[in-house]
Design an enzyme around this catalytic site. Structure first.
Site, PDB file in Angstrom:
ATOM      1  N   LYS A  90       0.870  -1.182   0.000  1.00  0.00           N
ATOM      2  CA  LYS A  90       0.000   0.000   0.000  1.00  0.00           C
ATOM      3  C   LYS A  90       0.897   1.219   0.000  1.00  0.00           C
ATOM      4  O   LYS A  90       2.040   1.161   0.476  1.00  0.00           O
ATOM      5  CB  LYS A  90      -0.881   0.027   1.251  1.00  0.00           C
ATOM      6  CG  LYS A  90      -2.117   0.866   1.078  1.00  0.00           C
ATOM      7  CD  LYS A  90      -3.204   0.073   0.388  1.00  0.00           C
ATOM      8  CE  LYS A  90      -4.418   0.901   0.057  1.00  0.00           C
ATOM      9  NZ  LYS A  90      -5.540   0.034  -0.345  1.00  0.00           N
ATOM     10  N   ASP A 111      -7.064   4.187  -4.500  1.00  0.00           N
ATOM     11  CA  ASP A 111      -7.713   4.005  -3.200  1.00  0.00           C
ATOM     12  C   ASP A 111      -8.368   5.360  -2.895  1.00  0.00           C
ATOM     13  O   ASP A 111      -8.629   6.128  -3.838  1.00  0.00           O
ATOM     14  CB  ASP A 111      -6.692   3.587  -2.122  1.00  0.00           C
ATOM     15  CG  ASP A 111      -7.351   3.081  -0.840  1.00  0.00           C
ATOM     16  OD1 ASP A 111      -7.801   1.932  -0.823  1.00  0.00           O
ATOM     17  OD2 ASP A 111      -7.430   3.843   0.155  1.00  0.00           O
TER      18      ASP A 111
HETATM   19  P1  NDP Z   1     -13.049   7.510  -2.708  1.00  0.00           P
HETATM   20  O1  NDP Z   1     -11.994   8.525  -2.495  1.00  0.00           O
HETATM   21  O2  NDP Z   1     -13.591   7.301  -4.070  1.00  0.00           O
HETATM   22  O3  NDP Z   1     -14.298   7.823  -1.755  1.00  0.00           O
HETATM   23  C1  NDP Z   1     -14.150   7.862  -0.379  1.00  0.00           C
HETATM   24  C2  NDP Z   1     -15.488   8.226   0.234  1.00  0.00           C
HETATM   25  O4  NDP Z   1     -15.425   8.011   1.628  1.00  0.00           O
HETATM   26  C3  NDP Z   1     -15.860   9.673   0.022  1.00  0.00           C
HETATM   27  O5  NDP Z   1     -17.252   9.793  -0.046  1.00  0.00           O
HETATM   28  C4  NDP Z   1     -15.311  10.329   1.289  1.00  0.00           C
HETATM   29  O6  NDP Z   1     -15.982  11.524   1.644  1.00  0.00           O
HETATM   30  C5  NDP Z   1     -15.557   9.261   2.311  1.00  0.00           C
HETATM   31  N1  NDP Z   1     -14.522   9.379   3.347  1.00  0.00           N
HETATM   32  C6  NDP Z   1     -13.198   9.252   3.196  1.00  0.00           C
HETATM   33  N2  NDP Z   1     -12.546   9.478   4.338  1.00  0.00           N
HETATM   34  C7  NDP Z   1     -13.488   9.768   5.229  1.00  0.00           C
HETATM   35  C8  NDP Z   1     -13.441  10.087   6.585  1.00  0.00           C
HETATM   36  N3  NDP Z   1     -12.276  10.172   7.258  1.00  0.00           N
HETATM   37  N4  NDP Z   1     -14.610  10.284   7.209  1.00  0.00           N
HETATM   38  C9  NDP Z   1     -15.775  10.179   6.540  1.00  0.00           C
HETATM   39  N5  NDP Z   1     -15.879   9.912   5.226  1.00  0.00           N
HETATM   40  C10 NDP Z   1     -14.751   9.684   4.595  1.00  0.00           C
HETATM   41  O7  NDP Z   1     -12.475   6.142  -2.115  1.00  0.00           O
HETATM   42  P2  NDP Z   1     -12.915   4.647  -2.418  1.00  0.00           P
HETATM   43  O8  NDP Z   1     -14.378   4.570  -2.618  1.00  0.00           O
HETATM   44  O9  NDP Z   1     -12.020   4.107  -3.444  1.00  0.00           O
HETATM   45  O10 NDP Z   1     -12.512   3.925  -1.052  1.00  0.00           O
HETATM   46  C11 NDP Z   1     -13.438   3.771   0.028  1.00  0.00           C
HETATM   47  C12 NDP Z   1     -12.957   2.655   0.953  1.00  0.00           C
HETATM   48  O11 NDP Z   1     -12.887   1.431   0.201  1.00  0.00           O
HETATM   49  C13 NDP Z   1     -11.562   2.826   1.547  1.00  0.00           C
HETATM   50  O12 NDP Z   1     -11.541   2.209   2.823  1.00  0.00           O
HETATM   51  C14 NDP Z   1     -10.669   2.017   0.597  1.00  0.00           C
HETATM   52  O13 NDP Z   1      -9.482   1.603   1.223  1.00  0.00           O
HETATM   53  C15 NDP Z   1     -11.588   0.850   0.303  1.00  0.00           C
HETATM   54  N6  NDP Z   1     -11.316   0.099  -0.912  1.00  0.00           N
HETATM   55  C16 NDP Z   1     -11.207   0.712  -2.130  1.00  0.00           C
HETATM   56  C17 NDP Z   1     -10.983  -0.049  -3.262  1.00  0.00           C
HETATM   57  C18 NDP Z   1     -10.934   0.542  -4.624  1.00  0.00           C
HETATM   58  O14 NDP Z   1     -10.791  -0.211  -5.591  1.00  0.00           O
HETATM   59  N7  NDP Z   1     -11.065   1.853  -4.787  1.00  0.00           N
HETATM   60  C19 NDP Z   1     -10.803  -1.501  -3.188  1.00  0.00           C
HETATM   61  C20 NDP Z   1     -11.019  -2.054  -1.872  1.00  0.00           C
HETATM   62  C21 NDP Z   1     -11.243  -1.266  -0.791  1.00  0.00           C
HETATM   63  P3  NDP Z   1     -15.248  12.948   1.452  1.00  0.00           P
HETATM   64  O15 NDP Z   1     -15.304  13.209  -0.018  1.00  0.00           O
HETATM   65  O16 NDP Z   1     -16.036  13.894   2.257  1.00  0.00           O
HETATM   66  O17 NDP Z   1     -13.840  12.774   1.948  1.00  0.00           O
HETATM   67  O1  2IT Z   2      -7.829  -1.795  -0.931  1.00  0.00           O
HETATM   68  C1  2IT Z   2      -7.766  -2.251  -2.095  1.00  0.00           C
HETATM   69  O2  2IT Z   2      -7.885  -3.451  -2.330  1.00  0.00           O
HETATM   70  C2  2IT Z   2      -7.558  -1.301  -3.186  1.00  0.00           C
HETATM   71  N1  2IT Z   2      -7.519  -0.093  -2.953  1.00  0.00           N
HETATM   72  C3  2IT Z   2      -7.355  -1.803  -4.588  1.00  0.00           C
HETATM   73  C4  2IT Z   2      -5.931  -2.242  -4.797  1.00  0.00           C
HETATM   74  C5  2IT Z   2      -5.577  -2.620  -6.212  1.00  0.00           C
HETATM   75  O3  2IT Z   2      -4.386  -2.896  -6.416  1.00  0.00           O
HETATM   76  O4  2IT Z   2      -6.432  -2.648  -7.098  1.00  0.00           O
END
Ligand code: NDP
Ligand code: 2IT
Length: 452
Positions: A132, A172
């Site tokens: 990461k 992420d």
């Molecule tokens: P994005 O940046 O696209 O969206 C994040 C969302 O979560 C936004 O709506 C944001 O709101 C909110 N958020 C972030 N931080 C906070 C906080 N501290 N408190 C409250 N709301 C918060 O991220 P992703 O959708 O990609 O990721 C979301 C989660 O999923 C994370 O935990 C990530 O690690 C996990 N994940 C992502 C993957 C991927 O492929 N993208 C794969 C697997 C897991 P705001 O805009 O107000 O900050």
């Molecule tokens: O938490 C996760 O699994 C991710 N943010 C995606 C990682 C990836 O390499 O696609």
């Protein structure tokens, strides 16, 4: 689960050592504790793992690269941020995992994410190690040009450490299609080679169909598998979702495909509670709001005249199923109790470690269908793995082909959890199942390599 007094002592000793070696790293310690509770007793019962100190070795990253990123903002000011790449474990494949841009990013958060990623990637059935990275750069309110300059500057250092057979970053929180494009473009220019060193790329330059949707879709496929075992389905179920980013948007989309009723989404300012349900048209508006104009959820509440819970998460809204999809520790034990009290029977984590340890325990004790992120959100990295495969053979698979593979992978992840986590009464502890299945796979490879 240290069931014996001796087991509890071993766990306490193991955790005390870990805390001492990683002072102040609360998120990392939390992630390890959850794994150690199930894995340490298993290791102690299997002397070959214990002798080789597999769990101890798995809790120490292979390496951490920490560096400064200097860039210039639109006013001409010089700005400096701190960035990292935590290469955790490459026992079963090249390091793989996302990059996070958020003001809160620090070494502890990236270590917890890299540690979890190692387990998650092992469950996908694809050959990927865990890593990461990210920076304490806050993309909110920055112009496209500022984000571009930051990404280009970050890649000047990062390019030394990545490669298609070494380490393959992706997105992420705060890192989506825009950032991946800036980062990959800079890599290509610096290295003078076009290679699959990043995933989440645009379709015209080596990206895969369904990567954008994969985490959210995968989480719902996993949920379908959990419910099918209980002769249930998502149809007609009221669902609460947190977050409004990549994961949350496509979780809602797949829920709609399956006839469920999503009623909430949120950002860090608050939650929208739409009693009538978020439908396809409202979702199209939300995608534009979050991905194009980069607006706030309060704008949705105004447009569709629905309830807005300022500064609140969605967990007080009665539901059948909950999908925490924003960030770590966003759902605490009081939230868990309220969800259970209101009749919630299913929780699948779209985010990484969104439930605190006590919240997780409340769900496990209640014996509801509860899926930890390392199993239920593995769809994103799975399609990243498929993107790597396509890049290796210079092919582009159809949308249908990739989606079918994703569905199959989520089903295989589910089955591994059942195999290792089912008790005599047929109830599945998915936390236990996921941890043990992944540990056996990565640990087995480490055993085969000997003391390296
Ligand atoms: P994005 O940046 O696209 O969206 C994040 C969302 O979560 C936004 O709506 C944001 O709101 C909110 N958020 C972030 N931080 C906070 C906080 N501290 N408190 C409250 N709301 C918060 O991220 P992703 O959708 O990609 O990721 C979301 C989660 O999923 C994370 O935990 C990530 O690690 C996990 N994940 C992502 C993957 C991927 O492929 N993208 C794969 C697997 C897991 P705001 O805009 O107000 O900050
Ligand atoms: O938490 C996760 O699994 C991710 N943010 C995606 C990682 C990836 O390499 O696609």
């Amino acid at each position: 689960m240290g069931t014996t007094a001796g087991g509890n002592q071993d766990l306490a000793r193991f955790m005390a050592g870990l805390v001492k070696r990683n002072p102040g790293e609360t998120e990392f310690t939390q992630a390890v504790q959850e794994v150690a509770e199930t894995v340490l007793p298993f290791q102690l019962a299997h002397p070959e793992y214990a002798k080789a100190q597999i769990l101890q070795r798995m809790t120490e990253p292979d390496r951490i690269v920490s560096f400064r990123v200097t860039w210039q903002d639109d006013q001409g000011n010089i700005r400096a941020n701190r960035a990292w790449r935590v290469q955790f474990n490459n026992s079963i494949g090249p390091y793989k995992g996302g990059l996070r841009f958020h003001a809160s990013v620090n070494q502890s958060i990236l270590k917890f994410l890299g540690f979890e990623q190692t387990f998650k990637n092992a469950l996908t059935t694809l050959p990927m190690g865990g890593a990461k990275g990210g920076a304490n750069f806050n993309p909110k309110g920055k112009s496209d040009d500022e984000v571009m300059r930051f990404c280009q500057s970050m890649m000047i250092e990062l390019q030394r450490h990545i490669g298609e057979d070494t380490d393959v970053p992706a997105g992420d929180i705060g890192v989506g299609a825009r950032e991946i494009s800036f980062l990959f473009g800079q890599y290509k220019r610096l290295a003078n080679r076009f290679a699959g060193v990043m995933t989440g790329k645009g379709l015209s330059f080596g990206g895969s169909h369904v990567r954008t949707e994969a985490t959210g879709y995968g989480c719902i496929y996993f949920t379908q598998n959990m419910l099918a075992r209980l002769n249930e389905s998502l149809e007609g179920k009221t669902c609460v979702v947190s977050g409004a980013g990549n994961v949350a948007l496509y979780t809602v989309e797949k829920l709609l495909h399956l006839g469920a009723k999503p009623v909430t989404m949120s950002d860090s300012s608050g939650t929208i509670f739409d009693k009538n349900g978020i439908d396809e048209e409202k979702l199209a508006y939300l995608k534009h709001l979050k991905l194009v104009t980069r607006g706030r959820m309060s704008e949705y509440a105004e447009k569709y005249d629905c309830e807005y819970l300022a500064k609140k998460a969605p967990w007080c809204v009665p539901c059948d199923a909950a999908f925490p999809s924003a960030t770590q520790n966003e759902l605490d034990v009081d939230d868990a109790r309220e969800l259970l009290k209101n009749g919630c029977k299913v929780v699948a984590e779209g985010a990484n470690m969104p439930c605190t340890r006590d919240a997780t325990n409340a769900f496990l004790d209640a014996k509801i269908a509860y899926a930890p992120g390392k199993a239920s959100n593995a769809g994103g990295v799975s399609v990243s793995g498929l993107e790597q495969s396509q890049n290796s053979v210079r092919a582009s698979w159809s949308r249908e082909e990739v989606e079918a593979k994703l569905e199959r992978i989520m089903s295989k992840i589910h089955d591994q959890c059942v195999e290792m986590g089912e008790d005599d009464e047929g109830h599945v502890d998915y936390v236990r199942g996921a941890n043990l299945a992944a540990f056996k796979k990565v640990g087995g490879a480490m055993l085969a390599y000997g003391a390296v």
